[in-house]
Design an enzyme around this catalytic site. Structure first.
Site, mmCIF file in Angstrom:
data_model
loop_
_atom_site.group_PDB
_atom_site.id
_atom_site.type_symbol
_atom_site.label_atom_id
_atom_site.label_comp_id
_atom_site.label_asym_id
_atom_site.label_seq_id
_atom_site.Cartn_x
_atom_site.Cartn_y
_atom_site.Cartn_z
ATOM 1 N N GLU A 1 0.826 -1.205 0.000
ATOM 2 C CA GLU A 1 0.000 0.000 0.000
ATOM 3 C C GLU A 1 0.861 1.257 0.000
ATOM 4 O OE1 GLU A 1 -1.449 1.657 3.944
ATOM 5 O OE2 GLU A 1 -1.830 -0.476 4.233
ATOM 6 N N CYS B 1 -3.610 -3.147 4.161
ATOM 7 C CA CYS B 1 -2.715 -4.219 4.631
ATOM 8 C C CYS B 1 -3.094 -5.599 4.100
ATOM 9 C CB CYS B 1 -2.715 -4.248 6.164
ATOM 10 S SG CYS B 1 -2.229 -2.687 6.913
ATOM 11 N N HIS C 1 -2.715 -10.425 11.786
ATOM 12 C CA HIS C 1 -2.221 -9.124 11.335
ATOM 13 C C HIS C 1 -1.964 -8.276 12.580
ATOM 14 C CE1 HIS C 1 -1.754 -5.373 9.242
ATOM 15 N NE2 HIS C 1 -2.812 -4.849 9.853
#
Length: 1118
Positions: free
Chosen positions: A117, A149, A288
């Site tokens: 990103e 993400c 994550h």
């Protein structure tokens, strides 16, 4: 409902110990479901920059409570890099290392996909950059995937699907997840980080996505984290919403994932709830991880989801049974029963209320953390270990978690066949997926590839813990410095040369950015694998942009050496070296907190210090130039001026000025100024100042008010005094081309007029002449023609003498009737105690105090002197003031004649046709150290204007060409501009391209066109072209305000207008610009209006070969 049934319903809310043991045993075998291809991860490689900062040191550096980042965020360290690395270089490093460590033939790669990103181009993808590593192999599918993400996970699932599809040709896929997490100053900055992971994907993998059905996805539209502003690298973040979205996505994915796995394994038909999939079923989890504390909280919430799901199943089961038995089910489940079964206090309301109502419940959060702690330590400690040391890596986060798990559990031998890993990937916006990987032994023959990849191969090649331990810890102040260089690169034009970090601070084998050329092409180089990194220094060994090239000090200018000395002394001093360093570095670029402008009278300007002056000036809505009075024209004509005109061949022609058509006709003159009425200055004190000093003092007081340092609410003198705590640290610098000359010349003229016939008014002379003619006439009468002639003469005299400018023009006629000449007792005060001392007395400025006369470069030079005072620590703020009154009645006959003798002043009547027009006025500017400004912002004073940063002064330079009294040395000015721009790039990392592309240029141009080559414009454009080159010069917007204000000598309206332009993002037009000047060539002249700019470059020149430069930046400049 029976008591036994109630107990059974609640008991199913939390997983039992017996089931945990059973689920652990059941996970040791690989399921037979799936397509038998066992597509998954064959190999993995990770890269992170060699430099990092400690979170505990960051807490101390930012004056945060101990544990704010280490406990509050759960982070231990953070990777740091600057503009010398980007996502392309980091991806190159990771992929090349993967290829080398595993001996991959690049021809055996058929798919390459990137998730990121951190965009550096809106069109060209990072995947295409990576193709440089694949030689002649151009048959490589894949692209760059973007969704916050989540991009890396999307790329991985695409690779899995390709390997499973009929299009698969037996070659490998490589998936790359790479990002640099950067945040603006604020609470999110401690969650920065940087990293890249390259994953080799294929069939018969040791970490396999064995059953593609074992996954669940959550997708929705939400603005929790996004990057809409392409001029900056930083995201817009709603922190609270982002956490809620993470929870929501996790719980949705987890619930769906559990349902799918239960269906696949046949549990949905088995009424025994203890066997359903839950948070204890997998051997390991990878989340994550923006920061570790969020992972801990989220894993705890999975246990809440388990409890709610099991509770719901039991309720459904009870309903079915009750329908059969017609029993009453209205009894509530008592809390004490729940507690007795689960050993935690968990009221039933948490199992039944909408789950989003539990997100902010701190008591529940603590309970869930407690009940899940043991499981978290067992299942997530390994996968989170690396992210705690690296920070947020956006798309690479879950892949870093996998690498960390392989390094930890794999190194211990715990990552054995039959174990399972559940991965949760989240990307804002939002997309999330949860999927399961299975640890297995690849087949002995290596399948189609005849090559076997194992977990132990990954452990050996990753060597992750040791690599992270070999990094260099740097001081926390470098985080801001590194991100500052990245911010400048992000908004810079081309070409661009990166400066941070130096290659000596990178790992061997690291790719780095060479630079960006004039066509925006990026090139990269790689450090040799056998290169030796610079020895890791202590936390005090800093390398900010300003001292990166200390080895090249001989090539650095003397003023910059002084700045380097300030910082390097702070860097090497004992004790509080780092705090001293930070303070010294911030002094180099000071902030501007207040400005003022006293304009000449004009269309919109009745009050010299009208609050709207600067706004009207930058909007091009004021015209200060007016015709001068007849008496001033006559006074200049009386000076018997002779202009010398040089012809080719050396011949000189004398051109006497004998007619009023050849004298100055227009000027920008001041109106009236009453210091007593406006600022409470005692009349006796005001009388000790000449006009230039008065306007400078008023400008200083107005600037102090603008800066919020005095209240200035009325003409009470006490309201224009600095608070006591600021007086000793406030200095003053006064610039004027003609300091005290108004007073000196005026006094001499008053004396001379008292001794000559000129002391009489012209009207009295007319009457005296008429009386003499009457006495000489025989009849003591004049003829009608004589009377008519005297009437016309008297009318003409009154017309001429009645055209004064409303200031001190009346002095020519008033002195005759004021009686015998008497020496002014305040004469010495007028000529010795100048505006700087007068302002200090009135405002209470007890810091350094001085005056400078660099002719028309005075203001810009004074600003440079003020910056020097701040850098050296002599003051915390300095008030720069300037005042001149060249076109006043006292000085214009002399100064106007002087410029006319040189052929410099215009004789045109129309402003649009005129050349150099003499002007007047005053400016004020308050410069402060950033530390002083921040302190005042934190402690606002009631009744004062709030302190704010209007703009930043990044650099100044002043020197002398040692050339000529009036002419400019083109060659020297060009070399000085180059030196200035080079020093700026050295100190601040701002390239010429960035200034040209995102800046404006305030020129000195005065319209003194003796010849094109000798003109200010000609010399300035030649210097700009020499320094910037034709391409960059064509991008630089050129501004000038003298068409509105005239040339106010030592007063630079351009410097305060530069601040206003950066504040308002509006530029003034160059007035009366009609056609291109072929001599100047193609340049970008301002037409006025809105204009986005970050920098304002200012050049000023003065008689006597004075040269001065300044570079201003917007308040948002990092």
């Amino acid at each position: 409902m029976s008591h036994a049934m109630a107990v059974g319903a609640v008991a199913g809310a939390i997983a039992s110990t017996a089931y945990r043991r059973a689920s652990s045993k059941s996970s040791t075998t690989t399921p037979s479901r799936g397509n038998g291809l066992h597509i998954g991860i064959l190999a993995i490689e990770f890269y992170t920059p060699r430099t990092y900062i400690s979170q505990s040191a960051l807490e101390e550096h930012t004056s945060q409570p101990k544990g704010r980042y280490t406990l509050g965020l759960g982070q231990d360290a953070m990777a740091v890099t600057g503009d010398a690395e980007d996502v392309n270089s980091m991806a190159l490093t990771a992929v090349q290392s993967l290829i080398e460590k595993y001996g991959i033939d690049t021809k055996d790669v058929g798919r390459l996909e990137v998730g990121t990103e951190t965009l550096i181009d809106k069109s060209k993808s990072t995947k295409t950059v990576l193709m440089d590593l694949f030689g002649d192999n151009t048959d490589v599918e894949g692209a760059t995937v973007i969704n916050a993400c989540y991009g890396g996970t999307a790329a991985l699932l695409n690779a899995f699907a390709w390997c499973e599809s009929s299009a698969y040709d037996g070659r490998y896929a490589i998936v790359v997840a790479v990002d640099i997490a950067a945040y603006a100053r604020g609470p999110a900055r401690p969650t920065c980080g940087a990293g890249a992971v390259a994953v080799l994907v294929g069939r018969d993998a040791p970490l396999a996505f064995s059953d593609p059905r074992e996954r669940a996805t959550h997708a929705c539209n939400v603005y929790d984290f996004f990057k809409p502003d392409h001029s900056v690298e930083y995201p817009v973040v709603d922190g609270g919403l982002s956490q809620v979205c993470y929870y929501r996505a996790l719980e949705d994915c987890y619930s769906k994932f559990c349902d799918k796995v239960d269906r696949l394994e046949g549990r949905d038909k088995d009424g025994q709830s203890d066997k359903f999939f839950n948070a204890e079923s997998a051997d390991y989890f990878v989340f994550h991880a923006p920061y570790n504390k969020l992972v801990q909280k989220s894993f705890g919430r999975m246990h809440l989801v388990d409890a709610r799901r099991k509770y719901e199943r039991k309720m459904k089961q009870m309903e079915l049974e009750e329908k059969k038995s017609d029993e009453d089910n209205g009894d509530a489940l008592p809390t004490q029963v729940l507690q007795s079964v689960t050993n935690i206090t968990l009221p039933e309301e948490y199992l039944t209320k909408p789950i989003e109502e539990t997100y902010s419940d701190k008591a529940l959060e603590a309970t869930l953390k407690s009940v899940s702690k043991s499981s978290y330590n067992q299942r997530l400690t390994d996968s989170n270990a690396a992210s705690k040391l690296v920070g947020n890596t956006y798309t690479a986060s879950v892949f870093l978690g996998l690498a960390s798990l392989i390094d930890g559990a794999g190194k211990r031998g715990d990552l054995t066949p039959g174990k399972t890993v559940v991965v949760f990937s989240y990307g804002s916006g939002a997309l999330a997926t949860m999927y399961r990987l299975h640890v297995r032994d690849p087949t002995a023959d290596g399948g189609e590839r005849k090559r076997v990849f194992t977990i132990q191969d990954m452990v050996k090649n990753l060597n992750l813990s040791e690599r992270l331990a070999s990094r260099e810890e740097i001081h926390p102040s470098e985080l801001d410095l590194a991100l500052e260089t990245r911010a400048r690169m992000h908004r810079s034009g081309s070409p661009y040369s990166p400066v941070y970090p130096t290659v000596g601070r990178m790992f061997p084998g690291t790719y780095f950015l060479n630079g960006i050329d004039s066509k925006w092409v990026r090139t990269y180089s790689r450090l040799p694998l056998d290169s030796e990194p610079a020895p890791a220094g202590t936390s005090g060994m800093l390398a900010p942009p300003m001292v990166l090239r200390l080895a090249e000090r001989d090539a650095v200018s003397s003023p910059v050496k002084g700045m380097l000395d300030v910082i390097t002394r702070a860097r090497t001093s004992s004790g509080t070296a780092l705090d001293t360093f930070t303070d010294a570095e911030r002094r180099v670029a000071c902030v501007i907190t207040g400005t003022s402008a006293g304009l000449p009278c004009g269309d919109e300007v009745a009050n010299i210090f009208d609050p709207m002056n600067l706004q009207r000036l930058v909007e091009g809505k004021t015209q200060c130039i007016r015709p001068i009075s007849g008496s001033l024209k006559m006074a200049m004509l009386e000076k018997n001026v002779v202009q010398l005109k040089k012809h080719p061949g050396g011949k000189t022609e004398r051109l006497p000025i004998t007619s009023d058509k050849d004298v100055i006709k227009v000027a920008a003159q001041l109106g009236t100024l009453d210091l007593n009425a406006s600022y409470g200055v005692p009349e006796g004190l005001a009388e000790t100042m000449d006009i230039a000093a008065q306007v400078a003092v008023a400008a200083g007081l107005e600037a102090l008010k603008s800066a919020g340092l005095v209240s200035g609410k009325s003409n009470d003198a006490s309201e224009w005094k600095l608070p006591e705590k600021y007086r000793d640290t406030t200095g003053v610098v006064y610039a004027s081309s003609f300091p005290a000359m108004d007073a000196a010349v005026g006094e001499v003229m008053r004396f001379l007029q008292s001794k000559t016939v000129a002391a009489a008014t012209a009207e009295r002379l007319v009457f005296t002449l008429r009386n003499r003619l009457l006495r000489a006439s025989p009849d003591r009468e004049l003829t009608a023609d004589d009377e008519a002639a005297f009437a016309r003469l008297l009318f003409r005299v009154r017309e001429v003498e009645g055209g004064g400018n409303g200031s001190d023009d009346a002095s020519l006629s008033s002195t005759a009737s004021s009686g015998p000449y008497e020496f002014d007792r305040k004469f010495l005060f007028r000529v010795l105690v100048l505006g700087n001392a007068q302002l200090a007395q009135l405002a209470g400025c007890r810091g350094p105090n001085t005056q400078t006369n660099a002719a028309c470069a005075g203001t810009t030079q004074a600003i440079g002197m003020a910056q020097d005072m701040l850098i050296s620590g002599r003051a915390e703020r300095v008030v720069v003031v300037a005042g001149d009154n060249g076109p006043g009645a006292t000085l214009l006959p002399w100064l106007g004649s002087g410029f006319r003798a040189l052929g410099a002043a215009t004789t045109k009547e129309a402003v649009e046709d005129a050349g150099m027009i003499i002007g007047a006025g005053g400016i004020g500017m308050v410069l402060e150290t950033e530390a002083s400004c921040q302190e005042r912002m934190a402690s606002p004073m009631p009744g004062f204007q709030p302190c704010r940063i209007s703009a930043r002064l990044l650099a100044t330079q002043y020197s002398n060409s040692a050339f000529h009294g009036a002419s400019m040395d083109r060659k020297h000015i060009g070399s000085e501009l180059k030196r200035f721009l080079n020093d700026i790039e050295l100190i601040h990392g701002i390239s010429k391209a960035e200034i040209a592309t995102h800046g404006v240029y305030f020129s000195h141009e005065t319209s003194t066109h003796a010849s094109p080559a000798a003109s200010c414009a000609g010399n300035e454009i030649a210097a700009l072209r020499s320094a910037f080159g034709d391409d960059l010069l064509s991008k630089l917007l050129i501004l000038n305000t003298k068409g509105f204000t005239g040339h106010p000598m030592g007063v630079s309206f351009e410097d305060v207008a530069a601040v206003e332009v950066l504040l308002r993002q509006v530029v003034p037009p160059v007035p009366n610009y009609k056609q291109k000047d072929d001599y100047l060539g193609d340049i970008k002249i301002s037409r006025g209006g809105p204009y986005a700019c970050r920098y304002a470059l200012r050049f000023a020149a003065g008689f006597g070969s004075q040269v001065a430069f300044a570079l201003y930046a917007s308040a948002q400049h990092e």
